[in-house]
Design a protein around this motif. Structure first.
Motif, mmCIF file in Angstrom:
data_model
loop_
_atom_site.group_PDB
_atom_site.id
_atom_site.type_symbol
_atom_site.label_atom_id
_atom_site.label_comp_id
_atom_site.label_asym_id
_atom_site.label_seq_id
_atom_site.Cartn_x
_atom_site.Cartn_y
_atom_site.Cartn_z
ATOM 1 N N UNK A 54 1.939 4.610 7.030
ATOM 2 C CA UNK A 54 0.943 5.210 6.337
ATOM 3 C C UNK A 54 1.740 6.688 6.536
ATOM 4 N N UNK A 55 1.103 7.465 7.611
ATOM 5 C CA UNK A 55 1.015 8.661 7.600
ATOM 6 C C UNK A 55 3.016 9.338 7.618
ATOM 7 N N UNK A 56 3.961 8.474 8.409
ATOM 8 C CA UNK A 56 5.233 8.475 7.522
ATOM 9 C C UNK A 56 4.921 9.164 5.818
ATOM 10 N N UNK A 57 4.354 7.812 5.221
ATOM 11 C CA UNK A 57 4.502 7.959 3.560
ATOM 12 C C UNK A 57 4.173 8.976 3.430
ATOM 13 N N UNK A 58 2.760 9.410 3.761
ATOM 14 C CA UNK A 58 1.841 10.415 3.059
ATOM 15 C C UNK A 58 2.590 11.462 3.707
ATOM 16 N N UNK A 59 3.507 11.778 4.134
ATOM 17 C CA UNK A 59 4.098 13.128 4.920
ATOM 18 C C UNK A 59 5.539 13.346 3.496
ATOM 19 N N UNK A 60 6.345 11.922 3.229
ATOM 20 C CA UNK A 60 7.413 11.961 2.356
ATOM 21 C C UNK A 60 6.352 12.250 0.680
ATOM 22 N N UNK A 79 0.677 -1.411 -0.598
ATOM 23 C CA UNK A 79 -0.330 -0.090 -0.095
ATOM 24 C C UNK A 79 0.895 1.173 -0.146
ATOM 25 N N UNK A 80 2.338 0.941 1.282
ATOM 26 C CA UNK A 80 2.814 2.403 0.917
ATOM 27 C C UNK A 80 3.703 2.901 -0.871
ATOM 28 N N UNK A 81 3.675 0.871 -1.097
ATOM 29 C CA UNK A 81 3.978 2.366 -2.626
ATOM 30 C C UNK A 81 3.410 2.767 -3.560
ATOM 31 N N UNK A 82 2.309 2.387 -3.571
ATOM 32 C CA UNK A 82 1.393 2.595 -3.649
ATOM 33 C C UNK A 82 0.744 3.937 -4.235
ATOM 34 N N UNK A 83 0.735 4.249 -2.492
ATOM 35 C CA UNK A 83 0.247 5.966 -2.111
ATOM 36 C C UNK A 83 1.721 6.541 -2.749
ATOM 37 N N UNK A 84 3.055 5.796 -2.814
ATOM 38 C CA UNK A 84 4.097 7.348 -3.431
ATOM 39 C C UNK A 84 3.801 6.740 -4.928
ATOM 40 N N UNK A 85 2.987 6.555 -5.041
ATOM 41 C CA UNK A 85 2.723 6.568 -6.865
ATOM 42 C C UNK A 85 1.710 7.877 -7.596
ATOM 43 N N UNK A 86 2.570 7.924 -8.188
ATOM 44 C CA UNK A 86 1.572 8.807 -8.681
ATOM 45 C C UNK A 86 0.363 8.478 -9.550
ATOM 46 N N UNK A 87 -0.786 8.764 -9.064
ATOM 47 C CA UNK A 87 -2.167 7.566 -9.243
ATOM 48 C C UNK A 87 -3.199 8.785 -10.223
ATOM 49 N N UNK A 88 -2.536 9.482 -11.252
ATOM 50 C CA UNK A 88 -2.949 10.081 -13.030
ATOM 51 C C UNK A 88 -2.273 9.652 -13.301
ATOM 52 N N UNK A 89 -2.523 10.082 -14.826
ATOM 53 C CA UNK A 89 -2.041 10.208 -16.067
ATOM 54 C C UNK A 89 -2.767 10.850 -16.551
ATOM 55 N N UNK A 90 -2.162 11.488 -17.758
ATOM 56 C CA UNK A 90 -2.714 12.757 -18.601
ATOM 57 C C UNK A 90 -2.127 13.873 -18.885
ATOM 58 N N UNK A 91 -3.113 15.615 -19.019
ATOM 59 C CA UNK A 91 -2.320 16.758 -18.105
ATOM 60 C C UNK A 91 -2.996 16.938 -17.281
ATOM 61 N N UNK A 92 -2.507 17.982 -16.314
ATOM 62 C CA UNK A 92 -2.814 18.587 -14.927
ATOM 63 C C UNK A 92 -4.609 18.641 -15.205
ATOM 64 N N UNK A 93 -5.135 19.434 -16.374
ATOM 65 C CA UNK A 93 -6.115 19.652 -17.120
ATOM 66 C C UNK A 93 -7.095 18.971 -17.169
ATOM 67 N N UNK A 94 -6.998 17.615 -17.019
ATOM 68 C CA UNK A 94 -8.090 16.953 -17.417
ATOM 69 C C UNK A 94 -7.458 15.455 -17.314
#
Length: 437
Positions: free
Chosen positions: A195-201, A116-131
């Motif tokens: 998870x709090x530590x991971x989110x802080x990173x 779960x920590x690995x997934x939390x650290x990963x960007x979870x969207x693709x595409x441009x910032x607007x959409x």
């Protein structure tokens, strides 16, 4: 010659092998190696589908594509080799926690928290910032994310083991509650702290230009190497360093991907010149690039041949028989993780030497005129699973094919004293096991 070889073999046995054994005895190293070994059935199985999805014979490839099965073969790759970082984010902390052998530390729970920590650290969207589209990218799930997965897996496992030793952080359920329910609730506070530590990173990196931990790894490792340049010595050096990073779990793709624009521009210039019938401007450097690895990364086909001809241990021989076919088609992960070469100080030496030796032989063959013919269109158009000796035959003529065979033989003897040292040690272990013949 025999005396020199025996002296070198004794040096490996007495100086290098003891260091390697001590290194391999470290729990962190054992956890990484063991975690990677758990993925071996998947990487070996996936390698066969990888060959089918990119079959080197065009008419067969077109037939499979026409049947509509190529997409499904690629799906196997998507769930295994292309998601290798996701798999080891689970398997490495599981292995480390088992090795720690602490009664209060549940290996499965450590693996889940790490996953779960690995997934939390990963960007979870693709595409441009607007959409943006909610999705996970294979850029992070696959080999390019391996180093982050290893670091996260080890840190989470170490933190989990340390925290569960504090009984005040564990939730104790009343007697009569089923053990499975009790064990699930017990590390609730521990998981929350991690998870709090991971989110802080994640939050901290989001306020920097890097944006995420994967970009941090690329900046620290990839960009400095790219500044070395694109001359022949620099290209060899960059590849040696990139392959050397495999020792620590950083896939060469992290570096090689950055080289693609440079190599592509040279390849396209070669194609344009070839079509016009004029001198190919980057012939020497592209032939060198082709011989940076004589087959798969580290010229490991020679290692497998050395095992099959000269080694006696059941472990290495059985593995080589299974891995040699995928390796012939340039699928190298089973060898890297299965022998393993990764985190193996003995095999690191010939693994790195292979690039220098075969690239130098390819470059000398080009600048001296031994390889005078080069078709860059064929060189660019062949599937990556095409065995390199046949690719060279088509793009460089018989001279390219002959040089591949020469490099193959040379690398067999480069690997030989190192793998023989490991083989003897393994043979001693097998003789102590009554059911191993």
């Amino acid at each position: 010659m025999s005396t020199t070889y025996n002296t070198f073999q004794n040096f490996i046995d007495k100086k290098i092998l003891p260091v390697a054994i001590k290194f391999a005895g470290n729990k962190t190293i054992q956890a990484i190696s063991g975690g990677l070994m758990y993925t071996l059935p998947l990487t070996l199985g996936a390698s066969l589908f990888s060959i089918l999805a990119n079959f080197p014979i065009p008419i067969v490839n077109e037939w499979l594509s026409g049947l509509g099965v190529t997409t499904h073969f690629n799906a196997v790759m998507g769930g295994t080799l292309n998601a290798i970082a996701l798999l080891i984010a689970f398997s490495i902390p599981y292995t480390y926690t088992k090795l720690a052998n602490k009664s209060s530390a549940n290996p499965i729970m450590a693996a889940f928290i790490s996953f779960s920590s690995f997934l939390v650290l990963m960007p979870q969207t693709i595409g441009d910032a607007e959409q943006p589209i909610a999705a996970l990218s294979y850029n992070y799930l696959g080999s390019s994310g391996m180093f982050v997965a290893i670091i996260v897996g080890l840190l989470v496992a170490k933190a989990y083991i340390a925290l569960v030793q504090n009984q005040r952080l564990l939730i104790k359920m009343p007697e009569g509650v089923p053990p499975m329910v009790s064990q699930s609730f017990e590390p609730l506070v521990v998981a929350l702290i991690i998870l709090i530590g991971v989110v802080a990173v994640r939050i901290g990196l989001s306020f920097t230009p890097l944006n995420n931990i994967f970009s941090l790894v690329q900046m620290v490792i990839g960009e400095p190497l790219m500044k070395l340049g694109s001359s022949a010595p620099a290209l060899i050096l960059i590849t040696v360093i990139a392959n050397g990073l495999f020792f620590f779990g950083i896939h060469p793709n992290a570096i090689n991907t950055a080289l693609v624009p440079l190599l592509m521009s040279m390849a396209l210039a070669n194609v344009e010149a070839f079509q016009k019938g004029v001198t190919i401007p980057y012939k020497d450097i592209m032939i060198l690039n082709s011989f940076l690895n004589n087959d798969a990364v580290g010229s490991t086909l020679s290692l497998l041949i050395a095992i099959l001809i000269f080694c006696k241990s059941q472990r290495y021989r059985s593995f080589a028989k299974v891995a040699i076919i995928p390796n012939f088609f340039n699928v190298n992960e089973p060898v890297i993780f299965g022998i393993p070469i990764m985190l193996n100080p003995v095999l690191l030496i010939p693994f790195l030497l292979s690039t220098v030796i075969t690239a130098s032989m390819g470059y000398l063959a080009s600048i001296t005129g031994f390889i005078s013919y080069y078709n860059p269109i064929i060189g660019m158009g062949l599937p990556w699973t095409t065995p390199k000796m046949f690719a060279s035959l088509l793009s460089m003529g018989w001279q390219g094919f002959a040089l591949r065979i020469i490099c193959l033989v040379v690398m067999v003897f480069v690997y030989l004293p190192f793998i023989k040292a490991l083989d003897r040690k393994e043979l001693e272990k097998e003789k102590e096991m009554p059911n191993v013949q």
